[in-house]
Design a protein around this motif. Structure first.
Motif, PDB file in Angstrom:
ATOM      1  N   THR A  81       0.823  -1.207   0.000  1.00 39.23           N
ATOM      2  CA  THR A  81       0.000   0.000   0.000  1.00 39.23           C
ATOM      3  C   THR A  81       0.868   1.273   0.000  1.00 39.23           C
ATOM      4  O   THR A  81       0.570   2.236  -0.696  1.00 39.23           O
ATOM      5  N   ASP A  82       1.952   1.252   0.791  1.00 41.96           N
ATOM      6  CA  ASP A  82       2.858   2.409   0.849  1.00 41.96           C
ATOM      7  C   ASP A  82       3.542   2.615  -0.499  1.00 41.96           C
ATOM      8  O   ASP A  82       3.764   3.749  -0.929  1.00 41.96           O
ATOM      9  N   SER A  83       3.891   1.518  -1.147  1.00 38.62           N
ATOM     10  CA  SER A  83       4.553   1.617  -2.457  1.00 38.62           C
ATOM     11  C   SER A  83       3.605   2.223  -3.487  1.00 38.62           C
ATOM     12  O   SER A  83       3.994   3.090  -4.268  1.00 38.62           O
ATOM     13  N   VAL A  84       2.352   1.770  -3.504  1.00 35.90           N
ATOM     14  CA  VAL A  84       1.390   2.312  -4.471  1.00 35.90           C
ATOM     15  C   VAL A  84       1.150   3.790  -4.179  1.00 35.90           C
ATOM     16  O   VAL A  84       1.082   4.620  -5.093  1.00 35.90           O
ATOM     17  N   ARG A  85       1.055   4.131  -2.890  1.00 35.07           N
ATOM     18  CA  ARG A  85       0.850   5.537  -2.532  1.00 35.07           C
ATOM     19  C   ARG A  85       2.015   6.396  -3.049  1.00 35.07           C
ATOM     20  O   ARG A  85       1.800   7.502  -3.562  1.00 35.07           O
ATOM     21  N   ALA A  86       3.232   5.887  -2.964  1.00 32.40           N
ATOM     22  CA  ALA A  86       4.403   6.617  -3.488  1.00 32.40           C
ATOM     23  C   ALA A  86       4.291   6.777  -5.001  1.00 32.40           C
ATOM     24  O   ALA A  86       4.660   7.816  -5.553  1.00 32.40           O
ATOM     25  N   GLY A  87       3.781   5.770  -5.679  1.00 31.08           N
ATOM     26  CA  GLY A  87       3.609   5.849  -7.125  1.00 31.08           C
ATOM     27  C   GLY A  87       2.563   6.879  -7.517  1.00 31.08           C
ATOM     28  O   GLY A  87       2.761   7.653  -8.468  1.00 31.08           O
ATOM     29  N   ILE A  88       1.464   6.906  -6.789  1.00 29.07           N
ATOM     30  CA  ILE A  88       0.408   7.904  -7.058  1.00 29.07           C
ATOM     31  C   ILE A  88       0.985   9.307  -6.905  1.00 29.07           C
ATOM     32  O   ILE A  88       0.767  10.183  -7.753  1.00 29.07           O
ATOM     33  N   ALA A  89       1.760   9.522  -5.836  1.00 26.18           N
ATOM     34  CA  ALA A  89       2.338  10.844  -5.570  1.00 26.18           C
ATOM     35  C   ALA A  89       3.298  11.270  -6.683  1.00 26.18           C
ATOM     36  O   ALA A  89       3.442  12.454  -6.970  1.00 26.18           O
ATOM     37  N   ALA A  90       3.938  10.287  -7.328  1.00 27.76           N
ATOM     38  CA  ALA A  90       4.904  10.600  -8.390  1.00 27.76           C
ATOM     39  C   ALA A  90       4.227  10.895  -9.723  1.00 27.76           C
ATOM     40  O   ALA A  90       4.881  11.341 -10.661  1.00 27.76           O
ATOM     41  N   ALA A  91       2.928  10.646  -9.822  1.00 30.79           N
ATOM     42  CA  ALA A  91       2.201  10.870 -11.085  1.00 30.79           C
ATOM     43  C   ALA A  91       0.856  11.536 -10.801  1.00 30.79           C
ATOM     44  O   ALA A  91      -0.207  10.954 -11.049  1.00 30.79           O
ATOM     45  N   PRO A  92       0.892  12.779 -10.282  1.00 33.63           N
ATOM     46  CA  PRO A  92      -0.358  13.431  -9.870  1.00 33.63           C
ATOM     47  C   PRO A  92      -1.235  13.847 -11.043  1.00 33.63           C
ATOM     48  O   PRO A  92      -2.413  14.140 -10.861  1.00 33.63           O
ATOM     49  N   ASP A  93      -0.687  13.863 -12.248  1.00 33.82           N
ATOM     50  CA  ASP A  93      -1.408  14.344 -13.426  1.00 33.82           C
ATOM     51  C   ASP A  93      -2.098  13.224 -14.198  1.00 33.82           C
ATOM     52  O   ASP A  93      -2.664  13.473 -15.268  1.00 33.82           O
ATOM     53  N   ALA A  94      -2.046  11.994 -13.700  1.00 30.79           N
ATOM     54  CA  ALA A  94      -2.632  10.870 -14.436  1.00 30.79           C
ATOM     55  C   ALA A  94      -4.143  11.025 -14.586  1.00 30.79           C
ATOM     56  O   ALA A  94      -4.811  11.592 -13.716  1.00 30.79           O
ATOM     57  N   GLY A  95      -4.681  10.547 -15.691  1.00 33.40           N
ATOM     58  CA  GLY A  95      -6.131  10.452 -15.855  1.00 33.40           C
ATOM     59  C   GLY A  95      -6.627   9.086 -15.419  1.00 33.40           C
ATOM     60  O   GLY A  95      -7.741   8.933 -14.899  1.00 33.40           O
ATOM     61  N   TYR A  96      -5.794   8.090 -15.658  1.00 34.15           N
ATOM     62  CA  TYR A  96      -6.067   6.709 -15.242  1.00 34.15           C
ATOM     63  C   TYR A  96      -4.778   6.118 -14.683  1.00 34.15           C
ATOM     64  O   TYR A  96      -3.693   6.445 -15.157  1.00 34.15           O
ATOM     65  N   TYR A  97      -4.962   5.246 -13.677  1.00 33.32           N
ATOM     66  CA  TYR A  97      -3.829   4.457 -13.188  1.00 33.32           C
ATOM     67  C   TYR A  97      -4.063   2.981 -13.502  1.00 33.32           C
ATOM     68  O   TYR A  97      -5.180   2.480 -13.327  1.00 33.32           O
ATOM     69  N   LEU A  98      -3.010   2.308 -13.933  1.00 33.89           N
ATOM     70  CA  LEU A  98      -3.006   0.845 -13.991  1.00 33.89           C
ATOM     71  C   LEU A  98      -1.994   0.381 -12.964  1.00 33.89           C
ATOM     72  O   LEU A  98      -0.801   0.676 -13.105  1.00 33.89           O
ATOM     73  N   VAL A  99      -2.447  -0.293 -11.922  1.00 33.62           N
ATOM     74  CA  VAL A  99      -1.511  -0.791 -10.910  1.00 33.62           C
ATOM     75  C   VAL A  99      -1.189  -2.242 -11.254  1.00 33.62           C
ATOM     76  O   VAL A  99      -2.101  -3.085 -11.353  1.00 33.62           O
ATOM     77  N   HIS A 100       0.096  -2.511 -11.462  1.00 36.74           N
ATOM     78  CA  HIS A 100       0.488  -3.817 -12.005  1.00 36.74           C
ATOM     79  C   HIS A 100       1.720  -4.375 -11.291  1.00 36.74           C
ATOM     80  O   HIS A 100       2.824  -3.838 -11.402  1.00 36.74           O
ATOM     81  N   ASP A 101       1.546  -5.491 -10.563  1.00 37.37           N
ATOM     82  CA  ASP A 101       2.639  -6.122  -9.818  1.00 37.37           C
ATOM     83  C   ASP A 101       3.795  -6.540 -10.722  1.00 37.37           C
ATOM     84  O   ASP A 101       3.579  -7.268 -11.712  1.00 37.37           O
ATOM     85  N   ALA A 102       5.024  -6.157 -10.333  1.00 38.50           N
ATOM     86  CA  ALA A 102       6.212  -6.677 -11.020  1.00 38.50           C
ATOM     87  C   ALA A 102       6.221  -8.207 -10.982  1.00 38.50           C
ATOM     88  O   ALA A 102       6.712  -8.857 -11.908  1.00 38.50           O
ATOM     89  N   ALA A 103       5.662  -8.767  -9.913  1.00 37.08           N
ATOM     90  CA  ALA A 103       5.692 -10.223  -9.743  1.00 37.08           C
ATOM     91  C   ALA A 103       4.789 -10.963 -10.736  1.00 37.08           C
ATOM     92  O   ALA A 103       4.863 -12.181 -10.861  1.00 37.08           O
ATOM     93  N   ARG A 104       3.935 -10.225 -11.467  1.00 33.99           N
ATOM     94  CA  ARG A 104       3.128 -10.857 -12.540  1.00 33.99           C
ATOM     95  C   ARG A 104       3.860 -10.614 -13.853  1.00 33.99           C
ATOM     96  O   ARG A 104       3.364  -9.995 -14.794  1.00 33.99           O
ATOM     97  N   ALA A 105       5.091 -11.117 -13.888  1.00 42.83           N
ATOM     98  CA  ALA A 105       6.056 -10.750 -14.920  1.00 42.83           C
ATOM     99  C   ALA A 105       5.657 -11.230 -16.316  1.00 42.83           C
ATOM    100  O   ALA A 105       6.078 -10.656 -17.307  1.00 42.83           O
ATOM    101  N   LEU A 106       4.852 -12.275 -16.404  1.00 41.83           N
ATOM    102  CA  LEU A 106       4.533 -12.871 -17.713  1.00 41.83           C
ATOM    103  C   LEU A 106       3.137 -12.478 -18.207  1.00 41.83           C
ATOM    104  O   LEU A 106       2.584 -13.101 -19.113  1.00 41.83           O
ATOM    105  N   THR A 107       2.571 -11.428 -17.633  1.00 41.64           N
ATOM    106  CA  THR A 107       1.226 -10.975 -18.033  1.00 41.64           C
ATOM    107  C   THR A 107       1.187 -10.606 -19.519  1.00 41.64           C
ATOM    108  O   THR A 107       2.004  -9.815 -19.988  1.00 41.64           O
ATOM    109  N   PRO A 108       0.250 -11.158 -20.287  1.00 40.51           N
ATOM    110  CA  PRO A 108       0.166 -10.833 -21.710  1.00 40.51           C
ATOM    111  C   PRO A 108      -0.188  -9.354 -21.929  1.00 40.51           C
ATOM    112  O   PRO A 108      -1.099  -8.831 -21.283  1.00 40.51           O
TER     113      PRO A 108
END
Ligand code: CTP
Ligand code: MG
Length: 222
Positions: A81-108
């Motif tokens: 949760t803290d990591s995602v919050r840091a990501g949101i803060a780094a992109a305040p101008d987004a219209g949409y967010y896609l939150v995607h785990d690095a651990a789902r490395a083979l996602t099509p």
């Protein structure tokens, strides 16, 4: 409005048990975080990517990610949760967010593009979902079964999870922990739309998952 992918990659990988944080463990010779970012870029659905990593690995992450103005590395936090919050803060101008785990490395990439398309079609929260294969039971603290939810109504939820940016920001203003981002959005009473997930978006959590991922990579090469 811009689609910004947030990639939580700051976990320790305790269950995997390798000698480095999980997102930096290689699958088929490439670190998971690089595979995840390459998948997001290949989807053609993402304008920018923010990758959240452990503080001591920021420079390593920059070195192993594609050199692109569209990709930025920031420091993650103690909980996902803290990591995602840091990501949101780094992109305040987004219209949409896609939150995607690095651990789902083979996602099509096609699954990533489908989540983004559902957002553009007007859904404010979109998650990939698969039917559950095991019977799931609830238990009390002694391990005694207290119930068996109807399996037909259960789904296993994957990433990327897509959100209208204002909705995800509002969800993260609350200070509760959740194992996924949609869980926080649900608490606000917002509707979360499911789309069919993909088995290849499985999360690499345990040594057995890593063996599966390696096997898939080798099979794709031959
Ligand atoms: N994650 C993160 N910041 C944290 C914890 C997790 O960015 N403080 C990320 C992980 O790097 C991973 C994703 O969230 O890409 C899903 O978490 P999980 O599979 O639990 O990964 P880890 O926390 O690394 O693994 P473990 O729980 O076994 O330690
Ligand atoms: Mg974890």
């Amino acid at each position: 409005s811009p689609v910004v992918a947030l990639v939580p990659a700051a976990g320790r990988g305790v269950r995997l048990g390798e000698n480095m944080p999980k997102a930096f463990v290689a699958v088929g010779g490439t670190p998971m975080v690089r595979l995840a970012v390459d998948g997001l870029l290949a989807s053609g659905a993402v304008d920018r990517i923010i990758v959240m990593v452990p503080v001591e690995l920021v420079e390593s992450a920059v070195a192993l990610l594609p050199p692109s103005d569209a990709v930025r590395v920031v420091v993650g936090g103690a909980e996902r949760t803290d990591s995602v919050r840091a990501g949101i803060a780094a992109a305040p101008d987004a219209g949409y967010y896609l939150v995607h785990d690095a651990a789902r490395a083979l996602t099509p990439p096609a699954l990533i593009a489908r989540v983004a398309a559902e957002l553009r079609a007007g859904h404010r929260a979109v998650v990939p979902a698969l039917p559950v294969v095991d019977t799931v039971k609830t238990v009390d603290p002694h391990g005694v079964v207290t119930g068996t939810p109807d399996r037909a109504a259960l789904r296993a939820i994957q990433t990327p999870q897509g959100f209208a940016a204002d909705l995800l920001r509002a969800a993260y203003e609350t200070n509760v922990l959740a194992t996924d981002d949609a869980g926080l959005v649900e608490r606000l009473g917002a509707e979360v739309h499911t789309i069919p997930g993909d088995p290849m978006a499985f999360k690499i959590t345990t040594p057995l998952d890593l063996m599966l991922a390696e096997t898939v990579c080798n099979a794709a090469r031959s």
